[in-house]
Motif scaffolding. Structure first.
Motif, PDB file in Angstrom:
ATOM      1  N   VAL A 302       0.825  -1.202   0.000  1.00 59.02           N
ATOM      2  CA  VAL A 302       0.000   0.000   0.000  1.00 59.02           C
ATOM      3  C   VAL A 302       0.862   1.256   0.000  1.00 59.02           C
ATOM      4  O   VAL A 302       1.792   1.384   0.805  1.00 59.02           O
ATOM      5  N   ASN A 303       0.543   2.180  -0.887  1.00 60.97           N
ATOM      6  CA  ASN A 303       1.247   3.455  -0.944  1.00 60.97           C
ATOM      7  C   ASN A 303       0.654   4.429   0.061  1.00 60.97           C
ATOM      8  O   ASN A 303      -0.527   4.741   0.012  1.00 60.97           O
ATOM      9  N   PHE A 304       1.516   4.901   0.999  1.00 61.47           N
ATOM     10  CA  PHE A 304       1.079   5.932   1.946  1.00 61.47           C
ATOM     11  C   PHE A 304       1.179   7.284   1.245  1.00 61.47           C
ATOM     12  O   PHE A 304       2.241   7.659   0.749  1.00 61.47           O
ATOM     13  N   LYS A 305       0.083   8.039   1.214  1.00 60.62           N
ATOM     14  CA  LYS A 305      -0.022   9.212   0.349  1.00 60.62           C
ATOM     15  C   LYS A 305       0.280  10.542   1.029  1.00 60.62           C
ATOM     16  O   LYS A 305       0.270  11.583   0.366  1.00 60.62           O
ATOM     17  N   GLU A 306       0.528  10.529   2.338  1.00 66.39           N
ATOM     18  CA  GLU A 306       0.671  11.812   3.039  1.00 66.39           C
ATOM     19  C   GLU A 306       1.938  11.854   3.900  1.00 66.39           C
ATOM     20  O   GLU A 306       1.905  12.207   5.080  1.00 66.39           O
ATOM     21  N   THR A 307       3.057  11.512   3.290  1.00 66.32           N
ATOM     22  CA  THR A 307       4.322  11.506   4.030  1.00 66.32           C
ATOM     23  C   THR A 307       4.704  12.902   4.506  1.00 66.32           C
ATOM     24  O   THR A 307       5.171  13.078   5.646  1.00 66.32           O
ATOM     25  N   LYS A 308       4.509  13.910   3.661  1.00 67.12           N
ATOM     26  CA  LYS A 308       4.826  15.284   4.052  1.00 67.12           C
ATOM     27  C   LYS A 308       3.985  15.702   5.252  1.00 67.12           C
ATOM     28  O   LYS A 308       4.492  16.297   6.212  1.00 67.12           O
ATOM     29  N   GLU A 309       2.713  15.368   5.210  1.00 68.52           N
ATOM     30  CA  GLU A 309       1.812  15.706   6.322  1.00 68.52           C
ATOM     31  C   GLU A 309       2.216  14.942   7.590  1.00 68.52           C
ATOM     32  O   GLU A 309       2.121  15.472   8.707  1.00 68.52           O
ATOM     33  N   PHE A 310       2.684  13.709   7.412  1.00 70.58           N
ATOM     34  CA  PHE A 310       3.164  12.912   8.548  1.00 70.58           C
ATOM     35  C   PHE A 310       4.328  13.636   9.233  1.00 70.58           C
ATOM     36  O   PHE A 310       4.343  13.779  10.466  1.00 70.58           O
ATOM     37  N   ASP A 311       5.303  14.079   8.448  1.00 70.55           N
ATOM     38  CA  ASP A 311       6.467  14.762   9.022  1.00 70.55           C
ATOM     39  C   ASP A 311       6.078  16.054   9.729  1.00 70.55           C
ATOM     40  O   ASP A 311       6.622  16.387  10.787  1.00 70.55           O
ATOM     41  N   GLU A 312       5.137  16.786   9.148  1.00 70.19           N
ATOM     42  CA  GLU A 312       4.704  18.037   9.765  1.00 70.19           C
ATOM     43  C   GLU A 312       4.036  17.791  11.114  1.00 70.19           C
ATOM     44  O   GLU A 312       4.215  18.558  12.066  1.00 70.19           O
ATOM     45  N   ALA A 313       3.288  16.697  11.207  1.00 69.25           N
ATOM     46  CA  ALA A 313       2.583  16.386  12.451  1.00 69.25           C
ATOM     47  C   ALA A 313       3.511  15.782  13.501  1.00 69.25           C
ATOM     48  O   ALA A 313       3.443  16.124  14.691  1.00 69.25           O
ATOM     49  N   ALA A 314       4.400  14.878  13.077  1.00 66.50           N
ATOM     50  CA  ALA A 314       5.234  14.144  14.035  1.00 66.50           C
ATOM     51  C   ALA A 314       6.445  14.952  14.494  1.00 66.50           C
ATOM     52  O   ALA A 314       6.931  14.783  15.619  1.00 66.50           O
ATOM     53  N   GLY A 315       6.952  15.837  13.641  1.00 63.00           N
ATOM     54  CA  GLY A 315       8.162  16.564  13.987  1.00 63.00           C
ATOM     55  C   GLY A 315       9.395  15.723  13.712  1.00 63.00           C
ATOM     56  O   GLY A 315       9.362  14.762  12.941  1.00 63.00           O
ATOM     57  N   ASN A 316      10.487  16.074  14.361  1.00 60.65           N
ATOM     58  CA  ASN A 316      11.774  15.423  14.125  1.00 60.65           C
ATOM     59  C   ASN A 316      12.202  14.667  15.374  1.00 60.65           C
ATOM     60  O   ASN A 316      12.352  15.258  16.443  1.00 60.65           O
ATOM     61  N   MET A 317      12.430  13.362  15.247  1.00 66.45           N
ATOM     62  CA  MET A 317      12.777  12.566  16.423  1.00 66.45           C
ATOM     63  C   MET A 317      14.141  12.928  16.989  1.00 66.45           C
ATOM     64  O   MET A 317      14.385  12.756  18.191  1.00 66.45           O
ATOM     65  N   ILE A 318      15.034  13.456  16.169  1.00 62.74           N
ATOM     66  CA  ILE A 318      16.331  13.885  16.696  1.00 62.74           C
ATOM     67  C   ILE A 318      16.139  14.994  17.730  1.00 62.74           C
ATOM     68  O   ILE A 318      16.838  15.050  18.753  1.00 62.74           O
ATOM     69  N   ASP A 319      15.183  15.873  17.487  1.00 62.74           N
ATOM     70  CA  ASP A 319      14.901  16.944  18.452  1.00 62.74           C
ATOM     71  C   ASP A 319      14.439  16.360  19.786  1.00 62.74           C
ATOM     72  O   ASP A 319      14.830  16.850  20.855  1.00 62.74           O
ATOM     73  N   ILE A 320      13.590  15.348  19.731  1.00 63.32           N
ATOM     74  CA  ILE A 320      13.106  14.698  20.958  1.00 63.32           C
ATOM     75  C   ILE A 320      14.271  14.069  21.702  1.00 63.32           C
ATOM     76  O   ILE A 320      14.417  14.211  22.924  1.00 63.32           O
ATOM     77  N   TRP A 321      15.117  13.337  20.954  1.00 63.24           N
ATOM     78  CA  TRP A 321      16.298  12.677  21.521  1.00 63.24           C
ATOM     79  C   TRP A 321      17.223  13.692  22.190  1.00 63.24           C
ATOM     80  O   TRP A 321      17.653  13.500  23.335  1.00 63.24           O
ATOM     81  N   ALA A 322      17.536  14.777  21.494  1.00 67.31           N
ATOM     82  CA  ALA A 322      18.474  15.778  22.011  1.00 67.31           C
ATOM     83  C   ALA A 322      17.936  16.456  23.267  1.00 67.31           C
ATOM     84  O   ALA A 322      18.664  16.644  24.255  1.00 67.31           O
ATOM     85  N   ALA A 323      16.651  16.804  23.253  1.00 69.24           N
ATOM     86  CA  ALA A 323      16.055  17.489  24.404  1.00 69.24           C
ATOM     87  C   ALA A 323      16.034  16.584  25.631  1.00 69.24           C
ATOM     88  O   ALA A 323      16.354  17.018  26.751  1.00 69.24           O
ATOM     89  N   ASP A 324      15.684  15.318  25.446  1.00 76.14           N
ATOM     90  CA  ASP A 324      15.609  14.393  26.575  1.00 76.14           C
ATOM     91  C   ASP A 324      16.977  14.145  27.193  1.00 76.14           C
ATOM     92  O   ASP A 324      17.142  14.247  28.425  1.00 76.14           O
ATOM     93  N   LEU A 325      17.975  13.827  26.367  1.00 71.11           N
ATOM     94  CA  LEU A 325      19.295  13.533  26.913  1.00 71.11           C
ATOM     95  C   LEU A 325      19.937  14.769  27.539  1.00 71.11           C
ATOM     96  O   LEU A 325      20.632  14.666  28.559  1.00 71.11           O
ATOM     97  N   THR A 326      19.691  15.924  26.973  1.00 76.95           N
ATOM     98  CA  THR A 326      20.224  17.152  27.562  1.00 76.95           C
ATOM     99  C   THR A 326      19.610  17.396  28.932  1.00 76.95           C
ATOM    100  O   THR A 326      20.319  17.732  29.902  1.00 76.95           O
ATOM    101  N   GLU A 327      18.308  17.196  29.031  1.00 78.57           N
ATOM    102  CA  GLU A 327      17.612  17.373  30.317  1.00 78.57           C
ATOM    103  C   GLU A 327      18.122  16.375  31.360  1.00 78.57           C
ATOM    104  O   GLU A 327      18.181  16.692  32.555  1.00 78.57           O
ATOM    105  N   ARG A 328      18.531  15.204  30.905  1.00 78.20           N
ATOM    106  CA  ARG A 328      19.010  14.165  31.826  1.00 78.20           C
ATOM    107  C   ARG A 328      20.491  14.309  32.150  1.00 78.20           C
ATOM    108  O   ARG A 328      21.062  13.480  32.860  1.00 78.20           O
TER     109      ARG A 328
END
Length: 350
Positions: A302-328
């Motif tokens: 199945v072709n997923f048709k809204e990859t751009k919209e997915f990225d806009e909604a989910a954001g960037n996981m590297i940002d989540i990773w960096a913020a969490d480890l910095t806080e810790r």
């Protein structure tokens, strides 16, 4: 195309066999290895896609040692579950353990946090990140505290959805119950697109899909074939979540450092060879899975048709990773390692 894929795959295995035989002969003549019988606790069944590489590692160490160093693999958690193997290895209950670092984000806050979505384009990219992680002082400290050394790690093909129903849009994702592994940040990331993440072990994925506990699972597509998920779910979704550093072999640190230098060098040599070869073979396997295995087992791609919209909604996981480890309190490690991830993501394509 299919014939060419099969031909390339066979040629790759043939090259491995020749390399193995040549290296084994030369090594056996040049080195005097001690007789060793090792135990390796493995967290997945032997028929799981990718598990063949641990068997290759064990066979190759035996060949290159002239038959002196033998490793018996205890599959499917028979010597400890996925989240127990690190401790079993670190305490010396077993000499070697194969499990996923992502299960141990608390025990190894930096070393266990390289499994990020939509970052790595290829298995080789994921392996390269793992290798760079091993050079970092914080990663080595994480490993030391747990009494282990990481010998190698597999780079998987891109993780994608495998579902009981077609998923083409963000609306289809809303309320979708999706199995996720123990890796951190996945829950926060996927929840932003309306997914309901369900953390269950790999060994329970088939039953969860069959019973309707989950609608989908994230895995490399070949794992859906080896796990026979196609018997209970018929839709593979092409949304590319990126290759992952999935699992690998850990060795008890104290024991490893007591072994003769030639044994240590042999294990590192075989591990390095495996990471190079397995990453290349996985690319051919991905093509075969889509072009041969899916049609054979009645799987709809199945072709997923809204990859751009997915990225806009989910954001960037590297940002989540960096913020969490910095806080810790691991901000210095983030400064050293974040550029590695950003460079990989800059080359990521759907």
């Amino acid at each position: 195309m299919i014939g060419k894929i099969k031909e390339n795959f066979k040629l790759g295995l043939m090259a491995l066999t020749i390399l193995s035989a040549t290296t084994a002969a030369g090594t056996a003549l040049a080195e005097d290895y001690p007789e060793m019988d090792l135990r390796l606790a493995h967290f997945v069944p032997s028929n799981t896609a990718g598990a063949n590489w641990e068997q290759w590692w064990a066979d190759e160490v035996e060949k290159r040692s002239g038959g002196k160093i033998k490793t018996k693999i205890f599959w499917a958690g028979s010597m400890g579950g996925p989240k127990e193997i690190l401790k079993l290895t670190g305490t010396g209950a077993v000499q070697l353990g194969a499990t996923a670092q992502g299960y141990f984000s608390r025990e190894m806050p930096v070393a266990g946090n390289a499994s990020l979505l939509r970052v790595h384009q290829t298995p080789a990219d994921a392996v390269d990140t793992w290798r760079r992680w091993q050079e970092d002082p914080q990663t080595r400290e994480d490993m030391d505290k747990n009494g282990v050394i990481g010998l190698y790690h597999q780079g998987s093909n891109p993780y994608r959805l495998f579902c009981t129903k077609p998923v083409e849009t963000l609306a289809d994702m809303n309320g979708l119950r999706v199995r996720v592994p123990g890796a951190p940040y996945w829950v926060e990331f996927l929840s932003k697109v309306g997914v309901v993440p369900v953390s269950i072990p790999y060994s329970e994925m088939y039953g969860a899909l069959q019973k309707g506990t989950v609608d989908c699972t994230f895995a490399a597509h070949e794992q859906a074939i080896s796990g026979k998920f196609y018997e209970v779910a018929k839709y593979a979704i092409d949304l590319n979540m990126g290759a992952q550093p999935v699992w690998g072999i850990f060795v008890n640190k104290q024991l490893f450092e007591q072994w003769p230098e030639n044994v240590q060098n042999l294990m590192r040599e075989v591990s390095s060879d495996l990471m190079d070869v397995a990453a290349e073979e996985n690319i051919a396997l991905a093509k075969k899975t889509v072009e041969v295995d899916f049609p054979e087992h009645g799987v709809t791609y199945v072709n997923f048709k809204e990859t751009k919209e997915f990225d806009e909604a989910a954001g960037n996981m590297i940002d989540i990773w960096a913020a969490d480890l910095t806080e810790r309190g691991y901000g210095e490690a983030v400064e050293r390692l974040e550029p590695v991830l950003r460079d990989k993501q800059a080359n990521f394509k759907d």
